[in-house]
Design a protein around this motif. Structure first.
Motif, short mmCIF file in Angstrom:
data_model
loop_
_atom_site.label_atom_id
_atom_site.label_comp_id
_atom_site.label_asym_id
_atom_site.label_seq_id
_atom_site.Cartn_x
_atom_site.Cartn_y
_atom_site.Cartn_z
N ALA A 33 -2.40 2.10 4.08
CA ALA A 33 -0.96 2.20 4.31
C ALA A 33 -0.68 2.73 5.71
O ALA A 33 0.13 2.16 6.46
CB ALA A 33 -0.31 3.11 3.25
N TRP A 88 0.73 4.03 -2.88
CA TRP A 88 0.46 5.43 -2.52
C TRP A 88 1.54 6.33 -3.10
O TRP A 88 1.24 7.39 -3.67
CB TRP A 88 0.37 5.54 -1.00
CG TRP A 88 0.07 6.91 -0.45
CD1 TRP A 88 -0.59 7.93 -1.06
CD2 TRP A 88 0.43 7.39 0.84
NE1 TRP A 88 -0.67 9.02 -0.22
CE2 TRP A 88 -0.05 8.71 0.96
CE3 TRP A 88 1.10 6.83 1.92
CZ2 TRP A 88 0.13 9.48 2.10
CZ3 TRP A 88 1.27 7.59 3.06
CH2 TRP A 88 0.79 8.90 3.15
N PHE A 148 0.82 -1.21 0.00
CA PHE A 148 0.00 0.00 0.00
C PHE A 148 0.86 1.27 0.00
O PHE A 148 0.51 2.25 -0.65
CB PHE A 148 -0.98 0.00 1.18
CG PHE A 148 -2.19 -0.84 0.92
CD1 PHE A 148 -3.19 -0.40 0.05
CD2 PHE A 148 -2.35 -2.07 1.53
CE1 PHE A 148 -4.31 -1.17 -0.20
CE2 PHE A 148 -3.47 -2.85 1.29
CZ PHE A 148 -4.45 -2.40 0.42
N LEU A 178 -5.54 4.42 -1.14
CA LEU A 178 -4.32 3.66 -0.87
C LEU A 178 -3.63 4.15 0.40
O LEU A 178 -3.02 3.36 1.13
CB LEU A 178 -3.36 3.76 -2.05
CG LEU A 178 -3.84 3.12 -3.34
CD1 LEU A 178 -2.98 3.56 -4.51
CD2 LEU A 178 -3.87 1.61 -3.22
#
Length: 142
Positions: free
Chosen positions: A61, A15, A11, A57
């Motif tokens: 994360a 990102w 993630f 995202l």
């Protein structure tokens, strides 16, 4: 814990892909000649979709990173100053992400306010934050 760590890395990498590309779209938007409505609208559509996707995202994360820190105790105890520095980098990334959102709103209003050269420099910030984050996690300098 390894599953959480693996998903966190996936993630975060995803990102960052958005954090690298969205300011590049801003460079192109700042360079659109007046009267090129179709080009401007296409770039704005791309920017809006990418910003939404980046946000989707960023949430897991950050959540997975918090899980590693609070749930598994990564970075606790003496000699873990690297984690405090990494948390600062994460806060800077979240602020950069929010700044990207504000810039998108300005473009949507037709108020870019900055040159394509400024956006080229703005685009370099996530590279530096990625470098700092990786060095802090892998090297653990303090």
């Amino acid at each position: 814990m390894l599953w959480v760590k693996a998903l966190h890395i996936v993630f975060v990498a995803s990102w960052f892909a958005g954090l690298f590309y969205l300011p590049r779209i801003y460079v192109n938007l700042a360079m659109v000649p007046p009267g090129s409505v179709a080009e401007r609208e296409r770039l704005l559509l791309m920017a809006r979709k990418l910003y939404r996707f980046m946000t989707l995202l960023a949430v897991p994360a950050v959540a997975l990173g918090l899980w590693l820190w609070l749930g598994f105790g990564i970075g606790r105890g003496p000699g873990n100053g690297w984690l405090h520095a990494k948390l600062l980098v994460v806060l800077l990334l979240i602020a950069y992400h929010a700044w990207c959102g504000r810039l998108l709103v300005q473009f949507l209003r037709g108020e870019p306010g900055r040159s394509h050269v400024w956006f080229r420099w703005f685009n370099e910030a996530p590279v530096l934050m990625l470098l700092a984050s990786v060095v802090l996690v892998v090297v653990k300098p303090f």
